[in-house]
Design a protein around this motif. Sequence first.
Motif, PDB file in Angstrom:
ATOM      1  N   TRP A 262      33.003  12.539 -49.246  1.00  0.00           N
ATOM      2  CA  TRP A 262      34.314  12.619 -48.600  1.00  0.00           C
ATOM      3  C   TRP A 262      35.489  12.264 -49.518  1.00  0.00           C
ATOM      4  O   TRP A 262      36.505  12.971 -49.508  1.00  0.00           O
ATOM      5  CB  TRP A 262      34.342  11.784 -47.331  1.00  0.00           C
ATOM      6  N   PRO A 263      35.441  11.183 -50.309  1.00  0.00           N
ATOM      7  CA  PRO A 263      36.618  10.818 -51.116  1.00  0.00           C
ATOM      8  C   PRO A 263      37.111  11.935 -52.034  1.00  0.00           C
ATOM      9  O   PRO A 263      38.323  12.165 -52.144  1.00  0.00           O
ATOM     10  CB  PRO A 263      36.144   9.601 -51.922  1.00  0.00           C
TER      11      PRO A 263
ATOM     12  N   VAL B 148      43.563  15.696 -42.282  1.00  0.00           N
ATOM     13  CA  VAL B 148      42.417  15.034 -42.908  1.00  0.00           C
ATOM     14  C   VAL B 148      41.622  14.256 -41.854  1.00  0.00           C
ATOM     15  O   VAL B 148      40.388  14.339 -41.803  1.00  0.00           O
ATOM     16  CB  VAL B 148      42.888  14.107 -44.059  1.00  0.00           C
TER      17      VAL B 148
ATOM     18  N   LYS C 147      37.727  15.015 -40.656  1.00  0.00           N
ATOM     19  CA  LYS C 147      36.707  13.981 -40.772  1.00  0.00           C
ATOM     20  C   LYS C 147      36.125  13.633 -39.397  1.00  0.00           C
ATOM     21  O   LYS C 147      34.907  13.485 -39.249  1.00  0.00           O
ATOM     22  CB  LYS C 147      37.277  12.731 -41.442  1.00  0.00           C
TER      23      LYS C 147
ATOM     24  N   MET D  60      42.295  17.659 -50.927  1.00  0.00           N
ATOM     25  CA  MET D  60      43.181  18.127 -49.853  1.00  0.00           C
ATOM     26  C   MET D  60      44.571  17.512 -49.994  1.00  0.00           C
ATOM     27  O   MET D  60      45.586  18.207 -49.833  1.00  0.00           O
ATOM     28  CB  MET D  60      42.586  17.798 -48.486  1.00  0.00           C
ATOM     29  N   ARG D  61      44.626  16.225 -50.296  1.00  0.00           N
ATOM     30  CA  ARG D  61      45.925  15.544 -50.438  1.00  0.00           C
ATOM     31  C   ARG D  61      46.677  16.041 -51.677  1.00  0.00           C
ATOM     32  O   ARG D  61      47.899  16.219 -51.630  1.00  0.00           O
ATOM     33  CB  ARG D  61      45.731  14.042 -50.470  1.00  0.00           C
TER      34      ARG D  61
ATOM     35  N   TRP E 159      34.447  20.689 -51.495  1.00  0.00           N
ATOM     36  CA  TRP E 159      33.731  20.991 -50.256  1.00  0.00           C
ATOM     37  C   TRP E 159      32.253  21.325 -50.511  1.00  0.00           C
ATOM     38  O   TRP E 159      31.400  21.021 -49.684  1.00  0.00           O
ATOM     39  CB  TRP E 159      34.361  22.190 -49.543  1.00  0.00           C
TER      40      TRP E 159
ATOM     41  N   THR F 215      49.444  16.111 -43.165  1.00  0.00           N
ATOM     42  CA  THR F 215      48.251  16.027 -44.011  1.00  0.00           C
ATOM     43  C   THR F 215      47.329  14.924 -43.506  1.00  0.00           C
ATOM     44  O   THR F 215      46.114  15.128 -43.406  1.00  0.00           O
ATOM     45  CB  THR F 215      48.646  15.779 -45.482  1.00  0.00           C
ATOM     46  N   ASP F 216      47.903  13.765 -43.180  1.00  0.00           N
ATOM     47  CA  ASP F 216      47.098  12.665 -42.643  1.00  0.00           C
ATOM     48  C   ASP F 216      46.367  13.110 -41.374  1.00  0.00           C
ATOM     49  O   ASP F 216      45.171  12.829 -41.203  1.00  0.00           O
ATOM     50  CB  ASP F 216      47.972  11.448 -42.326  1.00  0.00           C
TER      51      ASP F 216
ATOM     52  N   GLU G 182      29.033  10.642 -46.388  1.00  0.00           N
ATOM     53  CA  GLU G 182      30.283   9.924 -46.664  1.00  0.00           C
ATOM     54  C   GLU G 182      30.612   9.865 -48.157  1.00  0.00           C
ATOM     55  O   GLU G 182      31.782   9.847 -48.525  1.00  0.00           O
ATOM     56  CB  GLU G 182      30.228   8.502 -46.109  1.00  0.00           C
TER      57      GLU G 182
ATOM     58  N   GLU H 124      38.813  14.560 -49.755  1.00  0.00           N
ATOM     59  CA  GLU H 124      40.096  14.073 -49.254  1.00  0.00           C
ATOM     60  C   GLU H 124      41.145  14.089 -50.369  1.00  0.00           C
ATOM     61  O   GLU H 124      42.290  14.505 -50.159  1.00  0.00           O
ATOM     62  CB  GLU H 124      39.960  12.672 -48.679  1.00  0.00           C
ATOM     63  N   ASP H 125      40.757  13.659 -51.556  1.00  0.00           N
ATOM     64  CA  ASP H 125      41.674  13.667 -52.691  1.00  0.00           C
ATOM     65  C   ASP H 125      42.136  15.094 -52.999  1.00  0.00           C
ATOM     66  O   ASP H 125      43.330  15.327 -53.231  1.00  0.00           O
ATOM     67  CB  ASP H 125      41.009  13.048 -53.922  1.00  0.00           C
TER      68      ASP H 125
END
Length: 170
Positions: A66-67, A49, A53, A73-74, A129, A45-46, A63, A70-71
Amino acid sequence: MMIKKLALATTAVLIAASPLANAAETSSSTVGMTHPSAADLKSLTDARVAMIKAALQLTSDQEKYWPALEDAMRTRAKNRQARFERVAELRDSGPMEALHERNPVELMQRRAEALSQRAADLKKVADAWEPLYKTLSDDQKKRMAFVTVVTARGIRDTIERRMETEDDDE
């Protein structure tokens, strides 16, 4: 130059991920397909991601979106791992024993709940997204498509190798 950087980043991620995929394929299991460990999935996952990015090369205005992405996706990856663990618990007793020991209606209900969770996770990713995607340039959209294809191809190849390994075991 941009495509070379993207190709290099993608290659690095695929090289880093291939031992993890191989470990998932060859780890010991008496029944069915095995899945990577929580640590392996976190690493994957890291990498995914970071690759997304890096491929997008977000502007400072982008930017801010993005948070949330990312949240999402995680969270989706974490919930996927939880589902894998629940399935692994069922497999430990063997497929026939699992069916005999369980109420089929409860199995269908749990399956429906799992599908609902997957749908909710995917919806969260899509919703995250959307605002970012609207700000992407044509070049960023092309890079996003490239990363998507490369990732999907890698996943497909891993699944095919697992299926071949299982066929060889039988």
